[in-house]
Motif scaffolding. Structure first.
Motif, PDB file in Angstrom:
ATOM      1  N   ALA A  90      73.735   7.120  73.907  1.00 39.03           N
ATOM      2  CA  ALA A  90      73.503   7.251  75.634  1.00 39.03           C
ATOM      3  C   ALA A  90      74.285   8.212  75.935  1.00 39.03           C
ATOM      4  O   ALA A  90      73.714   8.943  76.974  1.00 39.03           O
ATOM      5  CB  ALA A  90      74.139   5.781  75.895  1.00 39.03           C
ATOM      6  N   LEU A  91      75.404   8.568  75.560  1.00 40.64           N
ATOM      7  CA  LEU A  91      76.159   9.814  75.960  1.00 40.64           C
ATOM      8  C   LEU A  91      75.406  10.983  75.762  1.00 40.64           C
ATOM      9  O   LEU A  91      75.293  11.831  76.476  1.00 40.64           O
ATOM     10  CB  LEU A  91      77.631   9.804  75.382  1.00 40.64           C
ATOM     11  CG  LEU A  91      78.349   8.648  75.847  1.00 40.64           C
ATOM     12  CD1 LEU A  91      79.781   8.669  74.802  1.00 40.64           C
ATOM     13  CD2 LEU A  91      78.978   8.704  77.456  1.00 40.64           C
ATOM     14  N   ILE A  92      74.699  11.068  74.531  1.00 44.41           N
ATOM     15  CA  ILE A  92      73.928  12.329  74.167  1.00 44.41           C
ATOM     16  C   ILE A  92      72.922  12.519  75.296  1.00 44.41           C
ATOM     17  O   ILE A  92      72.812  13.801  75.869  1.00 44.41           O
ATOM     18  CB  ILE A  92      73.540  12.648  72.753  1.00 44.41           C
ATOM     19  CG1 ILE A  92      74.912  12.499  71.973  1.00 44.41           C
ATOM     20  CG2 ILE A  92      72.456  13.513  72.637  1.00 44.41           C
ATOM     21  CD1 ILE A  92      74.263  12.224  70.444  1.00 44.41           C
ATOM     22  N   GLU A  93      72.135  11.372  75.404  1.00 44.14           N
ATOM     23  CA  GLU A  93      71.027  11.495  76.406  1.00 44.14           C
ATOM     24  C   GLU A  93      71.386  11.808  77.850  1.00 44.14           C
ATOM     25  O   GLU A  93      70.427  12.533  78.515  1.00 44.14           O
ATOM     26  CB  GLU A  93      70.367  10.403  76.405  1.00 44.14           C
ATOM     27  CG  GLU A  93      69.494   9.988  75.109  1.00 44.14           C
ATOM     28  CD  GLU A  93      68.805   8.581  74.841  1.00 44.14           C
ATOM     29  OE1 GLU A  93      69.030   7.797  75.891  1.00 44.14           O
ATOM     30  OE2 GLU A  93      68.112   8.330  74.108  1.00 44.14           O
ATOM     31  N   ALA A  94      72.396  11.197  78.236  1.00 44.32           N
ATOM     32  CA  ALA A  94      73.109  11.385  79.557  1.00 44.32           C
ATOM     33  C   ALA A  94      73.354  13.023  79.717  1.00 44.32           C
ATOM     34  O   ALA A  94      72.889  13.559  80.829  1.00 44.32           O
ATOM     35  CB  ALA A  94      74.126  10.700  80.006  1.00 44.32           C
ATOM     36  N   LYS A  95      73.916  13.594  78.610  1.00 43.40           N
ATOM     37  CA  LYS A  95      74.326  15.067  78.931  1.00 43.40           C
ATOM     38  C   LYS A  95      73.218  15.867  78.861  1.00 43.40           C
ATOM     39  O   LYS A  95      73.096  16.758  79.868  1.00 43.40           O
ATOM     40  CB  LYS A  95      75.256  15.302  77.587  1.00 43.40           C
ATOM     41  CG  LYS A  95      76.549  14.788  77.655  1.00 43.40           C
ATOM     42  CD  LYS A  95      77.550  15.128  76.468  1.00 43.40           C
ATOM     43  CE  LYS A  95      78.793  14.597  76.445  1.00 43.40           C
ATOM     44  NZ  LYS A  95      79.525  15.020  75.157  1.00 43.40           N
ATOM     45  N   ASP A  96      72.035  15.500  78.112  1.00 44.28           N
ATOM     46  CA  ASP A  96      70.628  16.523  78.160  1.00 44.28           C
ATOM     47  C   ASP A  96      70.256  16.173  79.641  1.00 44.28           C
ATOM     48  O   ASP A  96      69.537  17.385  79.970  1.00 44.28           O
ATOM     49  CB  ASP A  96      69.863  15.780  76.962  1.00 44.28           C
ATOM     50  CG  ASP A  96      70.222  16.024  75.677  1.00 44.28           C
ATOM     51  OD1 ASP A  96      71.013  16.962  75.456  1.00 44.28           O
ATOM     52  OD2 ASP A  96      69.791  15.389  74.857  1.00 44.28           O
ATOM     53  N   GLU A  97      70.083  15.173  80.180  1.00 50.46           N
ATOM     54  CA  GLU A  97      69.591  15.030  81.524  1.00 50.46           C
ATOM     55  C   GLU A  97      70.461  15.933  82.403  1.00 50.46           C
ATOM     56  O   GLU A  97      69.697  16.440  83.374  1.00 50.46           O
ATOM     57  CB  GLU A  97      69.679  13.564  81.741  1.00 50.46           C
ATOM     58  CG  GLU A  97      68.824  13.115  83.216  1.00 50.46           C
ATOM     59  CD  GLU A  97      67.428  13.519  83.066  1.00 50.46           C
ATOM     60  OE1 GLU A  97      66.729  13.781  84.021  1.00 50.46           O
ATOM     61  OE2 GLU A  97      66.765  13.445  82.007  1.00 50.46           O
ATOM     62  N   ILE A  98      71.749  15.770  82.401  1.00 55.56           N
ATOM     63  CA  ILE A  98      72.504  16.671  83.366  1.00 55.56           C
ATOM     64  C   ILE A  98      72.144  17.938  83.189  1.00 55.56           C
ATOM     65  O   ILE A  98      72.064  18.797  84.055  1.00 55.56           O
ATOM     66  CB  ILE A  98      74.019  16.192  83.216  1.00 55.56           C
ATOM     67  CG1 ILE A  98      74.056  14.799  83.556  1.00 55.56           C
ATOM     68  CG2 ILE A  98      74.801  17.437  83.746  1.00 55.56           C
ATOM     69  CD1 ILE A  98      75.751  14.170  83.191  1.00 55.56           C
ATOM     70  N   TYR A  99      72.043  18.522  82.069  1.00 61.90           N
ATOM     71  CA  TYR A  99      71.732  19.700  81.553  1.00 61.90           C
ATOM     72  C   TYR A  99      70.550  20.271  82.227  1.00 61.90           C
ATOM     73  O   TYR A  99      70.404  21.438  82.686  1.00 61.90           O
ATOM     74  CB  TYR A  99      71.940  20.313  80.055  1.00 61.90           C
ATOM     75  CG  TYR A  99      71.540  21.603  79.686  1.00 61.90           C
ATOM     76  CD1 TYR A  99      72.266  22.535  79.899  1.00 61.90           C
ATOM     77  CD2 TYR A  99      70.163  21.873  79.162  1.00 61.90           C
ATOM     78  CE1 TYR A  99      72.124  24.039  79.663  1.00 61.90           C
ATOM     79  CE2 TYR A  99      70.038  23.191  78.856  1.00 61.90           C
ATOM     80  CZ  TYR A  99      70.960  24.243  79.261  1.00 61.90           C
ATOM     81  OH  TYR A  99      70.531  25.407  78.820  1.00 61.90           O
ATOM     82  N   LYS A 100      69.361  19.238  82.073  1.00 58.93           N
ATOM     83  CA  LYS A 100      68.072  19.707  82.680  1.00 58.93           C
ATOM     84  C   LYS A 100      68.022  19.695  84.107  1.00 58.93           C
ATOM     85  O   LYS A 100      67.511  20.641  84.775  1.00 58.93           O
ATOM     86  CB  LYS A 100      67.284  18.493  82.002  1.00 58.93           C
ATOM     87  CG  LYS A 100      65.681  18.804  82.588  1.00 58.93           C
ATOM     88  CD  LYS A 100      64.774  17.826  82.030  1.00 58.93           C
ATOM     89  CE  LYS A 100      63.469  17.977  82.506  1.00 58.93           C
ATOM     90  NZ  LYS A 100      62.521  16.940  81.998  1.00 58.93           N
TER      91      LYS A 100
END
Length: 528
Positions: A73-83
């Motif tokens: 979940a932390l990895i997915e959140a970071k990817d979304e923030i980056y996008k």
């Protein structure tokens, strides 16, 4: 954390079930097998220990799974923030680029406006210089003009105002003379041209409308198959001929003329009804009062049908469209109406055609002109029923059926009751005069005779209790049918005397007039 809680709950349930099972087994076998209690206790403890180990294992697996899920979940959140950050930076970059382009366009427009302003300033400066030069030249010209004026005044011995007045006076005299000559010339030329065109138009109209003129009289002749039919028409003690004369208002003349009977009446409709009824009676052969009444009624229906046919024929012949049905019927009634021995329907058709030709030659609406010409005498169909001149009656009737205002004015002005204001009204006047003025078209004496008979009938019809009245014998006899319930035998003498006195005081006539009152009571019943 939820997965760990779930695992713990499962372990506790499993443990509880195992403990419950052990206790149940222990209680069950406690009374049955005393020797195996210790063994079963050991087995239960072993099962509990196994269950605790399994629960620990499940709890450990749950913790590992929860940690793994948290990490993902932390990895997915970071990817979304980056996008989101990348998209925002791209949009900001695009907006900055658009703002830059707009700033460059604004700058270019400002530079263009600066150039135009400079050009306008230069043009304005050039214009000011030209204006100053023009003012200088104008002042120089005024100076030259003033010097020339003074020189002219010195040479002529007249001031400027005196010279102007002299020139205007001389010019006015010359122009007045020339204007009078020109006006006189133009008036004569226009008069000649108008007369020539009027003769041409009228000749053309008359040539295109060569209508037949039929001179109708006040008598009709009915042919008989043999002289014996005269006696049957007269009937026993004259009852048949008396019934026919009473019902139709026609004077039937039976003389020595072989195989013929003469019908005399000034009213064409009544004479036509009598003629048709008499011909039907002769063809049928049964002649008695009841049959006479039946045939007279059928003849009236035929005449009404003929009136409708004549009206439709007049409309088709003159090519007038959209005429109200009631106006068409009134036109048909003109077929049985004459004016100075001229058939009014034929006269109206002739006037309509003349109006169409004249309007076409003059560039006026030919359809409207034909319509006005056809309806100009429509009031004559109702003069016996409505008081007033046929002009006013015609205007009122046509206005009732929403005729065109130009048509109404033409009807109103065709005898100069009002001043004609339109070309259509003038054309109708001219066409009416052309139709009436042709040789043998009209006869003044016959019209006076008809008016005298109509006046005689109208005097008798004005009395209360009079049902019908007919003028017979060329106006030498007036036959009056009275209502038996209103006028009795004693009152008939008084009414006849009053009618005679009124005729003497209001009319002029040759010889004497016989006033004949008829009172008839009739009772009808049926045997069933």
């Amino acid at each position: 954390m939820q997965e760990v809680s779930l695992a713990l709950a499962l372990v506790l349930c499993l443990v509880t079930l195992l403990i419950g099972a052990g206790i149940a087994g222990f209680i069950t076998y406690r009374k049955g097998v005393a020797a195996g209690v210790e063994q079963r206790k050991q087995q239960a403890e072993a099962a509990i220990g196994s269950a605790e180990k399994e629960a620990g294992r499940i709890l450990e697996d749950a913790k590992k799974d929860a940690a793994s899920r948290k990490k993902n979940a932390l990895i997915e959140a970071k990817d979304e923030i980056y996008k989101l950050r990348s998209d925002a930076e791209k949009e900001i970059k695009d907006r900055r680029s658009e703002i830059g382009r707009q700033e460059r366009r604004i700058q270019q427009k400002e530079e263009s406006l600066d150039k135009k302003t400079d050009n306008l300033e230069r043009k304005e400066e050039n214009l000011k210089r030209k204006l100053r030069s023009a003012d200088e030249k104008l002042a120089e010209a005024e100076s030259v003009k003033e010097s020339q004026r003074k020189e002219l005044e010195r040479i002529s011995g007249l001031t400027q105002e005196q010279a102007k007045e002299y020139l205007l006076s001389t010019l006015e005299n010359e122009l007045t003379h020339d204007k009078a000559v020109k006006i006189s010339l133009y008036e004569q030329q226009l008069k000649d041209e108008c007369e020539e065109k009027a003769r041409s138009y009228i000749s053309l109209a008359i040539a295109k409308c060569a209508a037949d003129q039929v001179s109708e009289s006040a008598v009709s002749v009915v042919a008989l198959p043999n002289d014996e039919m005269k006696g049957r028409i007269i009937g026993r003690e004259g009852r048949n001929i008396r019934t026919l004369e009473t019902l139709t208002g026609v004077d039937i003349i039976i003389d020595d003329t072989p195989e013929a009977i003469t019908l005399s009446c000034f009213d064409h409709v009544r004479r036509e009804v009598a003629r048709i009824a008499l011909e039907k009676l002769i063809a049928d052969g049964r002649i008695h009062p009841t049959k006479i009444e039946e045939m007279v009624e059928k003849a009236r229906h035929e005449v009404e049908h003929r009136i409708r046919q004549e009206g439709e024929r007049a409309v088709l012949e003159t090519n007038v469209h959209g005429l109200n049905n009631e106006l068409t019927k009134l036109l048909g009634r003109l077929y049985f109406r004459t004016s100075y021995r001229q058939n009014v329907l034929a006269h109206s058709i002739e006037v309509s055609k003349l109006c169409g030709v004249l309007a076409s030659e003059l560039g006026v609406d030919a359809n409207l002109a034909r319509r006005a010409g056809l309806l100009h005498d429509i009031g004559k169909a109702l003069t016996a029923e409505i008081e007033g001149s046929h002009v006013q009656i015609g205007v009122d009737v046509c206005r009732k059926y929403n005729e065109n205002a130009d048509v109404l004015h033409a009807i109103e002005a065709h005898h100069n009751d009002v001043e004609p204001r339109t070309a259509i009204a003038c054309i109708v006047q001219a066409a009416d005069a052309i139709s009436a003025a042709r040789p043998a078209a009209r006869s003044e004496n016959y019209e006076n005779y008809i008016k005298r008979l109509q006046k005689l009938e109208s005097i008798c019809a004005s009395y209360d209790g009079v049902e019908k009245c007919y003028a017979l014998q060329a106006g030498r006899e007036i036959r009056v049918m009275v209502v038996p319930e209103v006028i009795n035998d004693e009152k008939m003498v008084l009414v006849a005397h009053q009618i005679a006195k009124q005729i003497e005081s209001e009319m002029e006539y040759p010889g004497q007039i016989k006033v004949n009152l008829i009172r008839e009571s009739r009772v009808v019943d049926y045997a069933k």
